[in-house]
Design a protein around this motif. Structure first.
Motif, PDB file in Angstrom:
ATOM      1  N   GLU A 117       0.839  -1.204   0.000  1.00 51.06           N
ATOM      2  CA  GLU A 117       0.000   0.000   0.000  1.00 51.06           C
ATOM      3  C   GLU A 117       0.877   1.257   0.000  1.00 51.06           C
ATOM      4  OE1 GLU A 117      -3.593   2.068   2.647  1.00 51.06           O
ATOM      5  OE2 GLU A 117      -2.564   0.252   3.334  1.00 51.06           O
ATOM      6  N   ARG A 118       1.933   1.247   0.835  1.00 49.70           N
ATOM      7  CA  ARG A 118       2.819   2.409   0.869  1.00 49.70           C
ATOM      8  C   ARG A 118       3.523   2.601  -0.475  1.00 49.70           C
ATOM      9  NH1 ARG A 118       3.867   0.122   5.959  1.00 49.70           N
ATOM     10  NH2 ARG A 118       5.778  -0.875   5.185  1.00 49.70           N
ATOM     11  N   GLN A 119       3.962   1.469  -1.038  1.00 53.85           N
ATOM     12  CA  GLN A 119       4.640   1.564  -2.337  1.00 53.85           C
ATOM     13  C   GLN A 119       3.687   2.099  -3.396  1.00 53.85           C
ATOM     14  OE1 GLN A 119       6.073  -2.369  -2.967  1.00 53.85           O
ATOM     15  NE2 GLN A 119       7.879  -2.146  -1.636  1.00 53.85           N
ATOM     16  N   VAL A 120       2.441   1.634  -3.361  1.00 51.03           N
ATOM     17  CA  VAL A 120       1.465   2.086  -4.366  1.00 51.03           C
ATOM     18  C   VAL A 120       1.208   3.583  -4.208  1.00 51.03           C
ATOM     19  CG1 VAL A 120      -0.947   1.930  -5.047  1.00 51.03           C
ATOM     20  CG2 VAL A 120       0.393  -0.153  -4.686  1.00 51.03           C
ATOM     21  N   ARG A 121       1.092   4.015  -2.954  1.00 50.78           N
ATOM     22  CA  ARG A 121       0.840   5.447  -2.737  1.00 50.78           C
ATOM     23  C   ARG A 121       2.011   6.301  -3.242  1.00 50.78           C
ATOM     24  NH1 ARG A 121      -1.672   5.399   3.419  1.00 50.78           N
ATOM     25  NH2 ARG A 121      -3.739   4.551   2.862  1.00 50.78           N
ATOM     26  N   ASN A 122       3.230   5.861  -2.917  1.00 52.79           N
ATOM     27  CA  ASN A 122       4.407   6.613  -3.382  1.00 52.79           C
ATOM     28  C   ASN A 122       4.495   6.630  -4.892  1.00 52.79           C
ATOM     29  OD1 ASN A 122       5.165   7.183  -0.744  1.00 52.79           O
ATOM     30  ND2 ASN A 122       6.491   5.364  -0.596  1.00 52.79           N
ATOM     31  N   SER A 123       4.273   5.461  -5.481  1.00 53.05           N
ATOM     32  CA  SER A 123       4.333   5.360  -6.955  1.00 53.05           C
ATOM     33  C   SER A 123       3.242   6.201  -7.578  1.00 53.05           C
ATOM     34  CB  SER A 123       4.176   3.890  -7.367  1.00 53.05           C
ATOM     35  OG  SER A 123       5.241   3.110  -6.846  1.00 53.05           O
ATOM     36  N   ALA A 124       2.071   6.207  -6.969  1.00 56.56           N
ATOM     37  CA  ALA A 124       0.970   6.994  -7.531  1.00 56.56           C
ATOM     38  C   ALA A 124       1.291   8.488  -7.490  1.00 56.56           C
ATOM     39  CB  ALA A 124      -0.320   6.708  -6.756  1.00 56.56           C
ATOM     40  N   ARG A 125       1.894   8.945  -6.372  1.00 56.74           N
ATOM     41  CA  ARG A 125       2.230  10.353  -6.283  1.00 56.74           C
ATOM     42  C   ARG A 125       3.283  10.731  -7.328  1.00 56.74           C
ATOM     43  NH1 ARG A 125       1.676   9.454  -0.623  1.00 56.74           N
ATOM     44  NH2 ARG A 125       3.897   8.939  -0.454  1.00 56.74           N
ATOM     45  N   VAL A 126       4.282   9.864  -7.495  1.00 58.65           N
ATOM     46  CA  VAL A 126       5.321  10.151  -8.505  1.00 58.65           C
ATOM     47  C   VAL A 126       4.702  10.180  -9.894  1.00 58.65           C
ATOM     48  CG1 VAL A 126       7.420   9.255  -9.564  1.00 58.65           C
ATOM     49  CG2 VAL A 126       7.170   9.223  -7.072  1.00 58.65           C
ATOM     50  N   ALA A 127       3.853   9.188 -10.176  1.00 59.38           N
ATOM     51  CA  ALA A 127       3.250   9.106 -11.511  1.00 59.38           C
ATOM     52  C   ALA A 127       2.342  10.298 -11.760  1.00 59.38           C
ATOM     53  CB  ALA A 127       2.450   7.789 -11.630  1.00 59.38           C
ATOM     54  N   LEU A 128       1.584  10.706 -10.740  1.00 56.60           N
ATOM     55  CA  LEU A 128       0.692  11.856 -10.920  1.00 56.60           C
ATOM     56  C   LEU A 128       1.512  13.137 -11.175  1.00 56.60           C
ATOM     57  CD1 LEU A 128      -2.022  11.243  -8.166  1.00 56.60           C
ATOM     58  CD2 LEU A 128      -2.360  11.254 -10.649  1.00 56.60           C
ATOM     59  N   ARG A 129       2.592  13.307 -10.459  1.00 57.01           N
ATOM     60  CA  ARG A 129       3.431  14.478 -10.656  1.00 57.01           C
ATOM     61  C   ARG A 129       4.009  14.504 -12.063  1.00 57.01           C
ATOM     62  NH1 ARG A 129       5.812  14.176  -6.234  1.00 57.01           N
ATOM     63  NH2 ARG A 129       7.625  12.940  -6.875  1.00 57.01           N
ATOM     64  N   ALA A 130       4.492  13.377 -12.545  1.00 59.58           N
ATOM     65  CA  ALA A 130       5.050  13.312 -13.903  1.00 59.58           C
ATOM     66  C   ALA A 130       3.971  13.601 -14.930  1.00 59.58           C
ATOM     67  CB  ALA A 130       5.661  11.923 -14.137  1.00 59.58           C
TER      68      ALA A 130
END
Length: 552
Positions: A446-459
């Motif tokens: 869940e933490r990894q998904v949240r971090n990845s989602a934030r990075v992907a959204l920013r990009a």
């Protein structure tokens, strides 16, 4: 209605007589008898003619000629007269007076004082016999014809000498006077009634040779009975047969056959309706076990015993897969009543029978040849009791086995329950552990998904911002380029438009089907055409073709 036996011409013998319960019971002892309910008569196969005639000849039955001829052809030993009734063999008095070639006779002498009357002749012959046999003699033979005269005060019968196969060799008439009969019966009672005087038993009589003057009949007068001879001869004969069977190795062949664990399918060989029949069926029925009994009627006394019992054994042997055991039973009686089971053929048949055979013949003290080669139970009731006891033991074994199975099953169930509880406890601990591990992995994911989602959204936001600046400029460039291409295509299409040609003074000729005519050679004289001009249309008709100047 008379008592009569007739051959029906279809390999069967019809038996007709007024109703008599005793006769019906005797007929039922024939193994192959059948009842015709519609015409009210009994019938048997013609192959049983000897057994039938020997059974009924002393009961006043008449036998037709075909039956008499068949009886004689199959080896019957009785002499049947013209009326078909049993009779003694012809004597010298029955023969024709003249036989063969008649010799020439001298003239008869005149009657005189030396002539004999019939009575005088018989008296002289009697005196000669008395002189030849001045004292009583011991005579051995088989009794015949006693039963039909047993009700008379003085009983007349015959003594017969037989061959080994049962054929008659010689016979002599005998008379038992009432006083001698009472003395013999007293002698038998004192000996414990080992047997009674009746047909078909071997005896040793002390007799006086005599001639009955009124009838001129040669006979022997019974004086005394040797009780021990009849018993000893029966025992000697039985022991000799047993020795032969033991020597042949047959004494334990049938007894070695094991009774099936549940011997409920029973074959019974006995006289139908007899005490033995009723005792066996009652004992098996009262046991409470599901015995399935098939009864085959048989003669259990007299000369018909052996063929009748052998026939029953053959019937059961052909159907051996339907039965578990066979009972041969006969109720109590005198010792001589049971000697008919003491034959080598019966002993061999029982010894070699493919199913276990149980013998219940006579009383406790009686012994027959069959008792030596099969399971011996002494009485019919005891024979049935053996099967009942065997079934009880089988039931007890089944109940014991069932109890052991239940005990084992209960122990197994307890062990399985404990093992299941232990497995359930271990499973619950493992499950909680695995759930905890899975929950940790899930939290990490869940933490990894949240971090990845934030990075992907920013990009994506950055790419979107760049695209927002590039799209209008690119769109204007592509619109301008498209407009130029469209204008170029429009100019080219305008240059090739036929209407532009027409506008310069040319015309377009079309046929009626709207196709364009481009070759004058294809036009037909008189063919109507439409000429399209810059302004309007003309309908013209082809007059003729003018050659092209370029072709001249």
């Amino acid at each position: 209605m008379s008592r009569r036996v007739e051959h029906d011409g279809q390999r069967a013998l019809q038996i007709r007589f007024p109703f008599d319960r005793a006769l019906v019971d005797r007929i039922k002892s024939l193994p192959s008898r059948r009842w015709n309910a519609s015409e009210k008569f009994w019938f048997v196969p013609e192959d049983d003619v000897v057994l039938l005639v020997d059974l009924l000849a002393d009961d006043g039955f008449e036998f037709d000629e075909n039956t008499r001829d068949l009886y004689a052809a199959l080896g019957g030993s009785r002499v049947l007269g013209e009326a078909g009734r049993s009779s003694a063999p012809a004597t010298a008095n029955d023969l024709p007076l003249f036989a063969g070639t008649e010799p020439e006779l001298e003239p008869a002498a005149a009657p005189g004082a030396t002539d004999l009357s019939v009575g005088m002749l018989n008296a002289r012959v009697k005196d000669l016999l008395a002189g030849a046999f001045p004292a009583p003699v011991w005579l051995v033979g088989e009794i015949s014809g006693f039963n039909k005269s047993v009700h008379r005060k003085h009983v007349g019968f015959e003594l017969i000498e037989r061959t080994q196969d049962g054929g008659s060799v010689s016979k002599v008439s005998a008379i038992l006077f009432d006083s001698t009969r009472r003395e013999i019966e007293r002698q038998l009672r004192e000996a414990g009634d080992p047997f009674r005087l009746e047909d078909e038993i071997s005896v040793r009589f002390e007799v006086r040779v005599d001639l009955y003057v009124p009838w001129g009949q040669y006979r022997v007068v019974i004086e005394r009975l040797d009780v021990h001879y009849t018993l000893g001869e029966a025992a000697r004969r039985r022991e000799e047969i047993v020795r032969l069977l033991i020597a042949a190795g047959l004494h334990d062949v049938n007894t070695s056959l094991e009774l099936p664990a549940l011997s409920l399918r029973v074959g019974l060989i006995t006289s139908l309706g007899s005490d033995a029949y009723n005792d066996v069926l009652r004992s098996l029925s009262e046991s409470g076990y599901a015995f399935d009994v098939t009864v085959h009627g048989a003669r259990v006394q007299g000369q018909a015993t052996e063929p009748s019992v052998l026939n029953a054994l053959d019937w059961f042997a052909e159907r051996r897969d339907r039965f578990d055991a066979i009972l041969i039973c006969r109720g109590g009686g005198s010792r001589t009543d049971l000697v008919w089971f003491d034959t080598e053929r019966l002993g061999r048949a029982v010894a070699l029978f493919p199913l276990p055979v149980i013998i219940g013949i006579g009383h406790e003290q009686d012994q027959s040849v069959l008792d030596a080669v099969a399971r011996s139970c002494k009485t019919p009731t005891a024979a049935a009791g053996l099967l009942v006891e065997h079934a009880a033991r089988a039931l007890e074994r089944i109940e014991d086995a069932g109890g052991a199975i239940l005990e084992l099953a209960a122990g197994s169930i307890d062990r399985q329950r404990l093992e299941s509880e232990e497995r359930a406890t271990r499973l619950a601990g493992v499950a909680r552990h695995r759930l905890a591990l899975a929950q940790g992995r899930l939290d990490q994911v869940e933490r990894q998904v949240r971090n990845s989602a934030r990075v992907a959204l920013r990009a994506e936001r950055e790419r979107l911002a760049v695209s927002m600046h590039r799209i209008p400029r690119e769109a204007r460039r592509r619109l301008e380029l498209g407009s130029e291409r469209l204008a170029s295509r429009h100019r080219r299409l305008t240059l090739v438009d036929p209407r532009r040609v027409v506008e310069r003074g040319y015309a377009i000729l079309r046929r009626e089907n709207r196709s364009v005519l481009v070759d004058a050679a294809r036009a037909k004289p008189g063919e109507p055409l439409v000429a399209e001009l810059k302004h309007g249309r003309l309908r013209v008709t082809v007059d003729k073709m003018v050659p092209d100047s370029n072709t001249e």
